[in-house]
Design an enzyme around this catalytic site. Sequence first.
Site, PDB file in Angstrom:
ATOM      1  N   CYS A 398       0.839  -1.200   0.000  1.00  0.00           N
ATOM      2  CA  CYS A 398       0.000   0.000   0.000  1.00  0.00           C
ATOM      3  C   CYS A 398       0.880   1.259   0.000  1.00  0.00           C
ATOM      4  CB  CYS A 398      -0.977  -0.048   1.169  1.00  0.00           C
ATOM      5  SG  CYS A 398      -2.450   0.927   0.840  1.00  0.00           S
ATOM      6  N   HIS A 525      -3.583  -5.153   0.494  1.00  0.00           N
ATOM      7  CA  HIS A 525      -2.952  -5.697   1.704  1.00  0.00           C
ATOM      8  C   HIS A 525      -3.058  -7.221   1.697  1.00  0.00           C
ATOM      9  CE1 HIS A 525      -2.465  -1.911   3.990  1.00  0.00           C
ATOM     10  NE2 HIS A 525      -3.485  -1.515   3.270  1.00  0.00           N
ATOM     11  N   GLU A 527      -1.620  -9.323   3.431  1.00  0.00           N
ATOM     12  CA  GLU A 527      -1.460  -9.930   4.761  1.00  0.00           C
ATOM     13  C   GLU A 527      -2.773 -10.399   5.370  1.00  0.00           C
ATOM     14  OE1 GLU A 527      -0.904  -6.742   3.999  1.00  0.00           O
ATOM     15  OE2 GLU A 527      -1.452  -5.363   5.595  1.00  0.00           O
TER      16      GLU A 527
HETATM   17  N1  GLN Z   1      -2.002   6.616   2.935  1.00  0.00           N
HETATM   18  C1  GLN Z   1      -2.093   5.853   1.724  1.00  0.00           C
HETATM   19  C2  GLN Z   1      -3.468   5.978   1.087  1.00  0.00           C
HETATM   20  O1  GLN Z   1      -4.416   6.380   1.703  1.00  0.00           O
HETATM   21  C3  GLN Z   1      -1.765   4.405   1.985  1.00  0.00           C
HETATM   22  C4  GLN Z   1      -2.749   3.732   2.871  1.00  0.00           C
HETATM   23  C5  GLN Z   1      -2.253   2.392   3.372  1.00  0.00           C
HETATM   24  O2  GLN Z   1      -1.076   2.119   3.339  1.00  0.00           O
HETATM   25  N2  GLN Z   1      -3.158   1.572   3.866  1.00  0.00           N
HETATM   26  O3  GLN Z   1      -3.631   5.644  -0.069  1.00  0.00           O
END
Ligand code: GLN
Length: 590
Positions: A398, A525, A527
């Site tokens: 992310c 994600h 995970e």
């Molecule tokens: N802050 C970034 C976004 O909002 C990444 C978010 C995250 O890593 N979950 O896109």
Amino acid sequence: MKYVLVTGGVVSGLGKGVTASSIGLLLQACGLRVTSIKIDPYLNTDAGTMSPFEHGEVFVLDDGGEADLDLGNYERFLDITLTRDNNITTGKIYQSVIDKERKGDYLGKTVQVVPHITDAIQAWIERVAHVPVDGKEGPADVCVIELGGTIGDIESMPFIEALGQFSYNVGPGNFCLVHVSLVPVLSVVGEQKTKPTQHSVKGLRSLGLTPNILACRSTKALEDNVKTKLSQFCHVPEENIVTLYDVPNIWHVPLLLRDQKVHEAILKELNLLGKAVEADVTEWTARTRVYDTLEDPVRIAMVGKYTGLSDSYLSVLKALLHASVACHKKLVVEWVAASDLEEITAQEAPDVHNAAWDLLKGADGILVPGGFGDRGVQGKILATKYARENQVPFLGICLGMQLAVVEFARSVLGCEDANSTEFEPETSSPCVIFMPEGSTTHMGGTMRLGSRRTYFQVADCKSAKLYGNVKSVDERHRHRYEVNPDMISEIENAGLSFVGKDETGRRMEIVELPTHPYFVGVQFHPEFKSRPGKPSALFLGLIAAASGCLESVLETGGKMNRVSTNGIANGMGRVYQNGNVYSNGNGFHH
Ligand code: GLN
């Protein structure tokens, strides 16, 4: 439907969540279908607004629910897919009752905690318990309900009252209460003390709930006379009193409960002895044994915000662990606070800066997890650059993926000003921009949340192979920003490849550097969907690359050959953080 309620007494942090998921796992091992509900008696509607550095990570569900991290324990242990409604909070219950009141559904009555809130709780539990979570049709056999907090908390009172009524309503033979308590040992005399447990059971009984099973946390197995005493004072048969003594890691907990025949006591209470089969935990036992005996380390540097609460990155740690066990490596997590890598730290605290770089350089692989806010962003970029330039296996998740693109644009494309508009709204090279699914002007509800599909653009890439050469994968998301689609061709021409995109081709999901041994970034994600026996593909890729066996994993389409456990010397098999025992040695803290 049968219900197992797990409550906790004396102190918080006894490992109620792990105990509840282990009970679920054992019941599954007896051939039953299991679902679960976690009750959090706080006023937040969900965990989405809670700081992971205070409360632990926000666990994201397929349906976009932002839940307490205990739901992650259930999904991992039981291999199920829960919904947002499986996490009940005081906020949700009150909101539903107040919404009904505003609609006039209470027909002029005074709306009260009893019966309106308590009825709403019961109706919610019953409705959600019947939703299948294992991909099969029809409701599960058993629903494990975990009540967060400790008996006696003001917040949990309406829930206790509701559950007392609920146990009466579903009737005997359909409800089993497991109370997790603490039996401290006074070091001077080494005596196991029962009084705290007596008190908490008394509290429970005064609220209308009688435990059927007592699960006592203690350092060692309970002595017989201690069990007798507890049985007399708490009115629980001795054979229903079990000890959750300290174990090397949480995978032992289901085995500990099995050895003490907890499943049999529960099945008896629920009249399920006829339906259940002999508990089969062969695979779980074998995997736990592998975990216990691992010696050969794989060092992964986690470059994030580090505040000392490892629960902030719980699912990432679990995913790393699952992959390491599959590769027969002992996971060593090196926590690197991203800001320590930055130039400013070199000036203010050179020792801290050097130590952070030493940890990073000593690692076999580097992981930059997700995050919000600009603290440590520059440090994460430096770690990514180091991984890219030095051929160190890298996984960016992310924010980690977004920063990998920023770093590439800065270093390779020469756009010094490249940034995400999250951190520099006026940048001249906005390579990561605000791309919500709904409105671009309202921040509320603009997060792209939950399961979305990624389509592989090329078959011949590491991620596609690791996922088993499928055409598409569904993974969970939680973000607002994404790689700017207008800069893709420029970035790709310079060598970074966007190998996974959404169905429109506008949203970049997976990025890879083909010339690097393993440099992968993902907008999602992975995970959250990793399981002990089914490690997440891209984590497996990272660990395999970090331990020099990526080629063989890629050849088998992302599967690890099961290696025989014979001949692996008996070691301590724990997860270490910077040399410390990650599991606190008691294996219960998640
Ligand atoms: N802050 C970034 C976004 O909002 C990444 C978010 C995250 O890593 N979950 O896109």
